[in-house]
Design a protein around this motif. Structure first.
Motif, PDB file in Angstrom:
ATOM      1  N   GLY A  33      -0.708 -10.613   4.419  1.00 36.46           N
ATOM      2  CA  GLY A  33       0.186  -9.727   3.695  1.00 36.46           C
ATOM      3  C   GLY A  33       1.079  -9.006   4.681  1.00 36.46           C
ATOM      4  O   GLY A  33       1.058  -9.284   5.887  1.00 36.46           O
ATOM      5  N   ARG A  34       1.837  -8.049   4.182  1.00 39.20           N
ATOM      6  CA  ARG A  34       2.764  -7.310   5.046  1.00 39.20           C
ATOM      7  C   ARG A  34       2.038  -6.514   6.130  1.00 39.20           C
ATOM      8  O   ARG A  34       2.547  -6.367   7.232  1.00 39.20           O
ATOM      9  CB  ARG A  34       3.630  -6.380   4.201  1.00 39.20           C
ATOM     10  CG  ARG A  34       4.642  -7.107   3.341  1.00 39.20           C
ATOM     11  CD  ARG A  34       5.585  -6.155   2.634  1.00 39.20           C
ATOM     12  NE  ARG A  34       4.898  -5.239   1.747  1.00 39.20           N
ATOM     13  CZ  ARG A  34       4.605  -5.466   0.477  1.00 39.20           C
ATOM     14  NH1 ARG A  34       4.970  -6.622  -0.060  1.00 39.20           N
ATOM     15  NH2 ARG A  34       3.987  -4.581  -0.259  1.00 39.20           N
ATOM     16  N   ALA A  35       0.846  -5.990   5.804  1.00 38.42           N
ATOM     17  CA  ALA A  35       0.142  -5.102   6.742  1.00 38.42           C
ATOM     18  C   ALA A  35      -0.945  -5.799   7.543  1.00 38.42           C
ATOM     19  O   ALA A  35      -1.645  -5.148   8.315  1.00 38.42           O
ATOM     20  CB  ALA A  35      -0.465  -3.928   5.975  1.00 38.42           C
ATOM     21  N   LEU A  76      -7.129  -2.409   4.787  1.00 36.15           N
ATOM     22  CA  LEU A  76      -7.744  -3.393   3.894  1.00 36.15           C
ATOM     23  C   LEU A  76      -7.529  -3.010   2.433  1.00 36.15           C
ATOM     24  O   LEU A  76      -7.301  -3.869   1.584  1.00 36.15           O
ATOM     25  CB  LEU A  76      -9.235  -3.529   4.193  1.00 36.15           C
ATOM     26  CG  LEU A  76      -9.587  -4.190   5.524  1.00 36.15           C
ATOM     27  CD1 LEU A  76     -11.081  -4.082   5.788  1.00 36.15           C
ATOM     28  CD2 LEU A  76      -9.131  -5.637   5.564  1.00 36.15           C
ATOM     29  N   ARG A  77      -7.589  -1.722   2.138  1.00 30.15           N
ATOM     30  CA  ARG A  77      -7.358  -1.251   0.773  1.00 30.15           C
ATOM     31  C   ARG A  77      -5.922  -1.567   0.342  1.00 30.15           C
ATOM     32  O   ARG A  77      -5.686  -2.052  -0.769  1.00 30.15           O
ATOM     33  CB  ARG A  77      -7.612   0.245   0.698  1.00 30.15           C
ATOM     34  CG  ARG A  77      -7.594   0.805  -0.706  1.00 30.15           C
ATOM     35  CD  ARG A  77      -7.854   2.274  -0.647  1.00 30.15           C
ATOM     36  NE  ARG A  77      -8.708   2.918  -1.556  1.00 30.15           N
ATOM     37  CZ  ARG A  77      -9.715   2.487  -2.290  1.00 30.15           C
ATOM     38  NH1 ARG A  77     -10.055   1.249  -2.245  1.00 30.15           N
ATOM     39  NH2 ARG A  77     -10.403   3.240  -3.098  1.00 30.15           N
ATOM     40  N   ARG A  78      -4.950  -1.318   1.218  1.00 26.48           N
ATOM     41  CA  ARG A  78      -3.552  -1.635   0.906  1.00 26.48           C
ATOM     42  C   ARG A  78      -3.357  -3.142   0.727  1.00 26.48           C
ATOM     43  O   ARG A  78      -2.656  -3.586  -0.188  1.00 26.48           O
ATOM     44  CB  ARG A  78      -2.622  -1.106   1.998  1.00 26.48           C
ATOM     45  CG  ARG A  78      -2.463   0.408   2.007  1.00 26.48           C
ATOM     46  CD  ARG A  78      -1.354   0.882   2.927  1.00 26.48           C
ATOM     47  NE  ARG A  78      -1.455   0.406   4.292  1.00 26.48           N
ATOM     48  CZ  ARG A  78      -2.154   0.996   5.261  1.00 26.48           C
ATOM     49  NH1 ARG A  78      -2.829   2.103   5.008  1.00 26.48           N
ATOM     50  NH2 ARG A  78      -2.177   0.497   6.480  1.00 26.48           N
ATOM     51  N   LEU A  79      -3.976  -3.908   1.600  1.00 26.20           N
ATOM     52  CA  LEU A  79      -3.865  -5.364   1.508  1.00 26.20           C
ATOM     53  C   LEU A  79      -4.509  -5.890   0.228  1.00 26.20           C
ATOM     54  O   LEU A  79      -3.990  -6.820  -0.397  1.00 26.20           O
ATOM     55  CB  LEU A  79      -4.497  -6.032   2.730  1.00 26.20           C
ATOM     56  CG  LEU A  79      -3.677  -5.965   4.013  1.00 26.20           C
ATOM     57  CD1 LEU A  79      -4.526  -6.324   5.215  1.00 26.20           C
ATOM     58  CD2 LEU A  79      -2.458  -6.874   3.907  1.00 26.20           C
ATOM     59  N   ALA A  80      -5.631  -5.298  -0.175  1.00 31.40           N
ATOM     60  CA  ALA A  80      -6.286  -5.716  -1.424  1.00 31.40           C
ATOM     61  C   ALA A  80      -5.355  -5.481  -2.607  1.00 31.40           C
ATOM     62  O   ALA A  80      -5.234  -6.333  -3.495  1.00 31.40           O
ATOM     63  CB  ALA A  80      -7.602  -4.973  -1.607  1.00 31.40           C
TER      64      ALA A  80
END
Length: 118
Positions: A33-35, A76-80
């Motif tokens: 993902g972006r992050a 990981l929370r943002r990517l989820a």
């Protein structure tokens, strides 16, 4: 491939096999993902689980799970959330687990599964 990358890839394969043997459905691996990257995205029943895999061949850098910092968990929370936005899944809940893999000179690797670290 660098030795470090090979150890990491091996650990991810061990973790995916461990989850599949436990009856989980691995739905994605090494998603970018972006992050950053999600190592494993899996379903345990109707719960989506993002699994961060940390592999070590020795104890010189501490327990593998110690490498998962608060900043890493936030990423990981943002990517989820980003992963979910791009997929047609509607899980009951989402959690983050860590699987710590330690390679062995002889015999199988050891697996320690830390559930719900976030």
């Amino acid at each position: 491939m660098r030795a470090k990358d090979a150890v990491g890839r091996y650990g991810e394969n061990v973790a995916a096999s461990y989850l599949a043997a436990a009856g989980w459905q691995v739905v994605d691996r090494n998603w970018r993902g972006r992050a950053g990257e999600l190592d494993i995205v899996a379903l345990q029943g109707d719960e989506l689980v993002v699994v961060e895999v940390k592999t070590r061949s020795g104890d010189g850098y501490g327990h593998p799970a110690e490498a998962v910092t608060h900043a890493k968990l936030a990423r990981l929370r943002r990517l989820a959330a980003e992963w979910l936005a791009g997929h047609d899944l509607h899980p009951r809940s989402v959690r983050v687990d860590v699987i710590a893999v330690r390679t062995a000179r002889r015999g199988p690797a050891t697996v320690e599964h830390l559930t719900g670290v976030l």
